[in-house]
Design a protein around this motif. Sequence first.
Motif, PDB file in Angstrom:
ATOM      1  N   UNK A 206       0.824  -1.223   0.000  1.00 44.89           N
ATOM      2  CA  UNK A 206       0.000   0.000   0.000  1.00 44.89           C
ATOM      3  C   UNK A 206       0.853   1.265   0.000  1.00 44.89           C
ATOM      4  N   UNK A 220      -0.476  12.052   3.472  1.00 46.79           N
ATOM      5  CA  UNK A 220      -1.854  12.520   3.611  1.00 46.79           C
ATOM      6  C   UNK A 220      -2.856  11.387   3.382  1.00 46.79           C
ATOM      7  N   UNK A 221      -2.401  10.278   2.824  1.00 42.49           N
ATOM      8  CA  UNK A 221      -3.269   9.109   2.668  1.00 42.49           C
ATOM      9  C   UNK A 221      -3.120   8.144   3.844  1.00 42.49           C
ATOM     10  N   UNK A 222      -2.384   8.579   4.869  1.00 46.33           N
ATOM     11  CA  UNK A 222      -2.300   7.776   6.076  1.00 46.33           C
ATOM     12  C   UNK A 222      -1.098   6.845   6.132  1.00 46.33           C
ATOM     13  N   UNK A 270       0.188  -4.485  -4.904  1.00 51.31           N
ATOM     14  CA  UNK A 270      -0.315  -5.727  -4.299  1.00 51.31           C
ATOM     15  C   UNK A 270      -0.217  -6.875  -5.306  1.00 51.31           C
TER      16      UNK A 270
ATOM     17  N   UNK B  72      -1.374   8.829  11.607  1.00 53.53           N
ATOM     18  CA  UNK B  72      -1.508   9.252  10.205  1.00 53.53           C
ATOM     19  C   UNK B  72      -2.747   8.630   9.567  1.00 53.53           C
ATOM     20  N   UNK B  73      -2.916   7.337   9.851  1.00 46.39           N
ATOM     21  CA  UNK B  73      -3.975   6.577   9.205  1.00 46.39           C
ATOM     22  C   UNK B  73      -5.360   7.069   9.639  1.00 46.39           C
ATOM     23  N   UNK B  76      -6.151  10.423   8.149  1.00 48.95           N
ATOM     24  CA  UNK B  76      -6.471  10.359   6.714  1.00 48.95           C
ATOM     25  C   UNK B  76      -7.906   9.887   6.474  1.00 48.95           C
ATOM     26  N   UNK B 101      -7.643   6.871  -2.549  1.00 48.44           N
ATOM     27  CA  UNK B 101      -8.351   7.490  -1.432  1.00 48.44           C
ATOM     28  C   UNK B 101      -8.857   6.490  -0.407  1.00 48.44           C
ATOM     29  N   UNK B 103      -7.014   4.077   0.684  1.00 47.82           N
ATOM     30  CA  UNK B 103      -5.833   3.540   1.377  1.00 47.82           C
ATOM     31  C   UNK B 103      -5.977   3.514   2.900  1.00 47.82           C
ATOM     32  N   UNK B 104      -6.428   4.629   3.540  1.00 41.16           N
ATOM     33  CA  UNK B 104      -6.479   4.599   5.011  1.00 41.16           C
ATOM     34  C   UNK B 104      -7.547   3.664   5.573  1.00 41.16           C
ATOM     35  N   UNK B 106      -8.120   0.485   4.111  1.00 42.95           N
ATOM     36  CA  UNK B 106      -7.844  -0.893   3.691  1.00 42.95           C
ATOM     37  C   UNK B 106      -6.714  -1.501   4.501  1.00 42.95           C
ATOM     38  N   UNK B 107      -6.833  -2.796   4.775  1.00 47.36           N
ATOM     39  CA  UNK B 107      -5.719  -3.528   5.363  1.00 47.36           C
ATOM     40  C   UNK B 107      -4.640  -3.736   4.322  1.00 47.36           C
ATOM     41  N   UNK B 108      -3.457  -4.180   4.776  1.00 45.46           N
ATOM     42  CA  UNK B 108      -2.326  -4.331   3.864  1.00 45.46           C
ATOM     43  C   UNK B 108      -2.598  -5.296   2.719  1.00 45.46           C
ATOM     44  N   UNK B 156     -11.836   9.487   0.398  1.00 47.00           N
ATOM     45  CA  UNK B 156     -11.413   9.371   1.802  1.00 47.00           C
ATOM     46  C   UNK B 156     -12.570   9.710   2.748  1.00 47.00           C
TER      47      UNK B 156
END
Lengths: 323, 261
Positions: A206, A220-222, A270, B72-73, B76, B101, B103-104, B106-108, B156
């Motif tokens: 990710x 900014x996307x975490x 991924x 951060x997560x 976001x 958008x 991303x924050x 979703x799991x890895x 997001x």
Amino acid sequence: MTIVAATLFGTANIGPLDVISTILHHVGLDAIAPTEPLPKLLDALIWESRFPRVLLAGAVGIALTVSGTVLQSVTRNPLADPYLLGVSSGASTGAVAVLLLGIGGGSLSLSSGAFIGALVSFGVLLALIGGGRVSNPARVVLTGVLVSQFFAAITSVILMVNGDANSTRGFTYWLLGSLAGARWEPLILTGSLILIGVVAIQFFAPALDAFTFGWDSAAALGINVTAARVWLMILTAVITAAAVAASGAIGFIGLLVPHAVRILAGPAHRVLLPLSALVGAIFLIWVDTFARTAFAPNELPVGVITALLGAPAFALVLRRVGS
Amino acid sequence: MGRITATGLSWSVKRNRLLDNIDLEAHDGKIVGLLGPNGSGKTTLLRLLAGLRRPDAGAVHYDDTPLRDFTRRVLARRLAVVEQDVSSHDNLTVRQVVELGRTPFRGRFDPLTDTDEQIVDAALARTNIADKQHRSWHTLSGGEKQRAQLARALAQQPREILLDEPTNHLDIRHQLEFLELLGTLGITCLIALHDLNLAARYCDHLVILDHGQVIAAGSPETVLTPELINTVYGVDVLIDHEPTTGILRVTYLAPAYVAVD
């Protein structure tokens, strides 16, 4: 399938069942082996020479491809490739330093010298491009050239001052990149380092996706950008160093394969990471098979072939970047 | 609808004070414009608010939660950032850009869920680029790229959006479209802008920065005065209301013209 098929090719006459059963006998699965054990000589050829070599080609293919994929994302530079960025030169400097200067007092092998040299040059490169902060592709590549030339110069000095004709010749062969030295013992170490590193890198898929619009965008996307970058650089350095230490300088595969896979599967890491690892393994196994059989009994260094294929690919990518 | 509050924010680089004791607030789905000449600290302020840089002094709150209490997560998931001119060398489709958008959330190793897909669809529709979702990002015009970035921000599901001169490099029509769109979202926005007329027209509230300090804040009517603009930008202006629309209008007087006067 590729592993078995590639093991088949060679000057001796072996059938696919021979290969499968030899492998099964050795891993203790005699019960399901399709044929009786082969004569000792053939068995040794398959188990001690061909099979580890194919596995090493696979592991090195995975490492260099994944390394290229990660470097291209982290440096935001489509031209990034471990070989172009000078890591292989650092490895050779480490190798000659151990071999000819006796650094480590005999406790270090050529591969560990190469491993350390690769890590050092990787560190120098990262320092010069600010850990990937420099995003101008031309500057990153030129920095790679600089690192590469610098370590190549050190290597030459050591070779000229301390080397004899024999060691220089053997070393030149290693420099060109070859998997001929594959043996079980180093393979297990190299393979485990690469496997662990590649699996760990998958955790950062990710982050690698989010890097596409730059650090701040990713943050900014975490994404925890600093942690992701540091881990990715360490993991990439380790798998690259492991691959280069085992095989010398095999260039361009980290550039060629990821870009080809991106065209087919898109840029999402991924999918891109595992797929390019797979393609990288298959690709290098076949290129190496070609290298050792095409002009038998003479063998081409596999790095020469990847360069023959890779240099035009580099030109193509360069054209796309330029436009 | 979220609330952004900054109190006493300061930030220096090598003893050079770039931001000095900044207070501001944006809330209730209002659009707050951040104005000021180049180098006045607009981008720096947005970075501090987004948690991309750490302030030397002062605090930022989202609703009542201090910024430093967010990971951060988690941040976001409520705050999105739209930058002015991002680029990528990856061959992403518009939809893939918008999917970033998520991303924050979703799991890895998680694939996008149906809910994720629906949110992406909605964001694409909202910004009116659903028809271009399978196009390559690189083939878009500047205005379309910014709409795609806004769609990514909407994916997001933010309560607040920070925008750094998002209409730079856009032609007039796309500038108007973008700001018009922003006004319909009902999300609290803090937006750095250059164009005073656009700011007057689309912002509910303005904050004027100069040399890292807030010089004035309030409604466009109260803030945009010839005196203030002269002080901050060093330009003389006429300010009136355009007769047919009644929209506040800033007319720049060329320095040479002023000299004759």
